[in-house]
Design an enzyme around this catalytic site. Structure first.
Site, PDB file in Angstrom:
ATOM      1  N   SER A 254       0.771  -1.250   0.034  1.00 57.65           N
ATOM      2  CA  SER A 254       0.054   0.170   0.078  1.00 57.65           C
ATOM      3  C   SER A 254       0.815   1.204   0.112  1.00 57.65           C
ATOM      4  O   SER A 254       2.138   1.209   0.433  1.00 57.65           O
ATOM      5  CB  SER A 254      -0.874   0.010   1.160  1.00 57.65           C
ATOM      6  OG  SER A 254      -0.213   0.068   2.493  1.00 57.65           O
ATOM      7  N   LYS A 255       0.225   2.271  -0.442  1.00 58.50           N
ATOM      8  CA  LYS A 255       1.018   3.540  -0.752  1.00 58.50           C
ATOM      9  C   LYS A 255       1.608   4.163   0.632  1.00 58.50           C
ATOM     10  O   LYS A 255       2.476   4.670   0.883  1.00 58.50           O
ATOM     11  CB  LYS A 255      -0.074   4.605  -1.069  1.00 58.50           C
ATOM     12  CG  LYS A 255       0.011   4.811  -2.694  1.00 58.50           C
ATOM     13  CD  LYS A 255      -0.187   6.245  -2.710  1.00 58.50           C
ATOM     14  CE  LYS A 255      -2.078   6.168  -2.762  1.00 58.50           C
ATOM     15  NZ  LYS A 255      -2.854   7.068  -3.769  1.00 58.50           N
ATOM     16  N   ARG A 256       0.584   3.779   1.830  1.00 62.03           N
ATOM     17  CA  ARG A 256       1.030   4.194   3.007  1.00 62.03           C
ATOM     18  C   ARG A 256       2.580   3.537   3.517  1.00 62.03           C
ATOM     19  O   ARG A 256       3.178   4.335   4.104  1.00 62.03           O
ATOM     20  CB  ARG A 256      -0.108   4.060   4.148  1.00 62.03           C
ATOM     21  CG  ARG A 256      -1.137   4.977   4.359  1.00 62.03           C
ATOM     22  CD  ARG A 256      -2.023   4.477   5.485  1.00 62.03           C
ATOM     23  NE  ARG A 256      -2.342   3.161   5.257  1.00 62.03           N
ATOM     24  CZ  ARG A 256      -1.980   2.212   6.041  1.00 62.03           C
ATOM     25  NH1 ARG A 256      -1.253   2.348   7.253  1.00 62.03           N
ATOM     26  NH2 ARG A 256      -2.463   0.985   6.026  1.00 62.03           N
TER      27      ARG A 256
END
Ligand code: GLU
Length: 525
Positions: A254-256
């Site tokens: 995920s981008k996070r």
């Protein structure tokens, strides 16, 4: 049968490494079988749609060498390839589903559906559509629709039992029909949901193998019902494993948690070959187990059945490592030079007097000596900039090191000026002899010289540096370095000076145990 595969990204946000991953496997499978690979844009979610993302997806595929055979801007017989340009088709098939009784028009308002769910929750049941619209007679549905009453189209799904399909990688996948519950296929704004659009498009585009991300596995039974309702043959389904973060729980990338943007890797100087090779090892491997392989190698050996589902980890360290191997061993010096040149020029853009970055012997030498020390094109460009800059900026640490070696630099400036054969051997001999005459540890002379030439302590062998830069640039650098020493050093903190002196003594001690040969030429390969 001609194999036809596709990717169907939604043009929202940065082109994702997951899209590149799915594209690679679809491409490899289609190419291996001499088939076609289609790009289709699922751009019906107008709220999340970003116009420039389409171009970025196309550019990403091109950069990776995964150019589709058909797609928006490319053309093909099954177009258009943007779902937003196919709305009439989806309506036509929704109407056909209603006409055959496989679907119905449902008129509940959002408030009514909210109340229905609240009621279900109150009774401890899972919220979901309860099929109440089924009881509205067909002619009443048509009359209300004709009068312009807002409605959706829902697929009539079985209440009990299961729907199953065969996944090439997972075997039989079954889900209870209770989880499907008369799903909406056409929204009240006339746009299809993903489910209707994907089935209509895959069928009309002749897609034989739907190879996509794991997250769609639970939607597939609904698609199977739709194929059945439309009287169409099923394609083969294969859901690829999810890429995972390298954290303890191996969560979905995920981008996070990490950088998932292909453009960002490109900007960092990751090579397309290395990124593809890396993605090719995510759940897949060459039959002979080799780690470094090209797209052509992968296409030649590709078999879907070789995919393993055990959560491949997107490990950045491994990607950088693989990239370094491409820079060092796989690509030629000339090729690396060609690729690094734009980044190097960008770094020198503010320096009007910097040397031109031509693709010539000088750049080849620079790349050759630096590439064992760089993992990305950006790092390579950073390190190469000092070979071209008109003047280096020495930071405080560098100036201290220059000051510590001032007398050596002054001597060497004279000696280099007088050196006639300014090549590896000549420079090597000169430095060797000079260090011996001074009877000091080698590092005492080499470090200030390295700093003078590059502004940094992390640089290749000094002999290489000097020989590549050539006489006039070396003399100019040493001259600038000596000038910069005279600019005030801000540091007269006695504590810091003492610890530096200790560090220098330690380094000298360590140097005594090393062979006293100035290595440089031997490092080149
Ligand atoms: N639009 C979906 C996505 O972005 C496509 C899923 C599919 O391949 O069917 O992942």
């Amino acid at each position: 049968m001609t194999v036809v595969t596709r990717i169907a990204p939604s043009p929202t946000g940065d082109p994702h490494v997951g899209t590149a991953f799915v594209a690679l496997f679809n491409y490899a499978f289609a190419r291996h079988h001499g088939g076609r690979f289609i790009l289709r844009l699922e751009d019906t979610d107008r709220q999340r749609f970003q116009i420039e993302t389409e171009a970025r997806i196309v550019a990403m595929l091109e950069w990776l060498g995964l150019a589709p055979d058909e797609g928006p801007g490319i053309g093909g017989e099954a177009g258009p390839y943007r779902q937003s340009e196919r709305l009439a088709l989806y309506r036509e098939y929704a109407d056909a589903l209603v006409a055959s009784g496989a679907a119905y028009r449902a008129f509940e308002t959002a408030e009514e559906l909210d109340a229905m769910r609240a009621e279900q929750r109150r009774h401890g049941r899972d919220p979901g559509y309860d099929g109440r619209g089924r009881s509205v007679p067909r002619d009443e549905q048509e009359a209300r629709a004709a009068a312009g009453e807002p409605h959706v189209v829902r697929l009539l799904t079985p209440d009990g039992g299961h729907t199953a399909f065969h996944d090439l990688l997972r075997g039989e996948v079954r889900i209870p029909n209770a989880d499907i519950r008369d799903t909406v296929v056409l929204k009240s704004d006339g746009f299809p949901t993903y489910h209707l659009a994907v089935v209509v498009d895959d069928h009309l585009m002749g897609v034989t193998h739907v190879i996509r991300a794991e997250e769609w596995v639970t939607s597939t039974p609904l698609h199977v019902l739709l194929y059945g309702a439309l009287g169409w043959e099923l394609p083969t389904f294969a859901h690829l494993p999810l890429l995972r973060n390298p954290d303890a729980n191996k969560t979905k990338i995920s981008k996070r948690k990490m950088d998932t943007s292909v453009d960002s890797y490109r900007e960092q100087g990751i090579l397309p070959e290395a990124l593809l090779n890396f993605l090719g090892t995510m759940g897949w491997s060459m039959p002979d187990g080799r780690e470094v392989f090209s797209l052509d190698d992968m296409v030649g050996a590709f078999e879907l059945e070789r995919i393993s589902l055990g959560g491949p980890v997107f490990d950045l360290k491994r990607l950088r490592n693989l990239n370094a191997r491409y820079l060092r061993d796989v690509l030629s010096v000339e090729e690396v030079a060609r690729r690094v040149r734009p980044a190097l020029q960008a770094r020198l853009a503010a320096d009007a007097a910097a040397a031109e970055v031509e693709e010539d012997e000088y750049l080849f030498d620079v790349v050759d000596v630096l590439r064992p020390r760089a993992e990305t094109l950006s790092e390579l460009a950073d390190k190469a900039a000092c070979f071209y800059a008109s003047r280096l900026v020495y930071d405080d640490d560098a100036r201290r090191r220059l000051a510590a070696g001032q007398s050596y630099l002054e001597d060497l400036e004279r000696e280099f000026a007088a050196l006639e054969w300014f090549d590896d051997d000549g420079v090597d001999e000169l430095l060797h002899a000079y260090v011996q005459r001074q009877a000091v540890p080698m590092g005492k002379v080499m470090m200030p010289l390295r700093v003078a030439l590059t502004g940094s302590t992390d640089a290749p062998g000094v002999v290489d540096l000097v020989a590549i830069m050539g006489k006039s640039r070396v003399l100019q650098r040493i001259g600038h370095a000596l000038e910069s020493i005279s600019e005030a050093l801000p540091d007269d903190d006695p504590e810091r000076l003492r610890s530096e002196a200790e560090a220098a003594a330690k380094a000298a001690e360590a140097a005594k145990h090393k062979p006293r040969r100035i290595v440089g030429t031997a490092e080149r390969g």
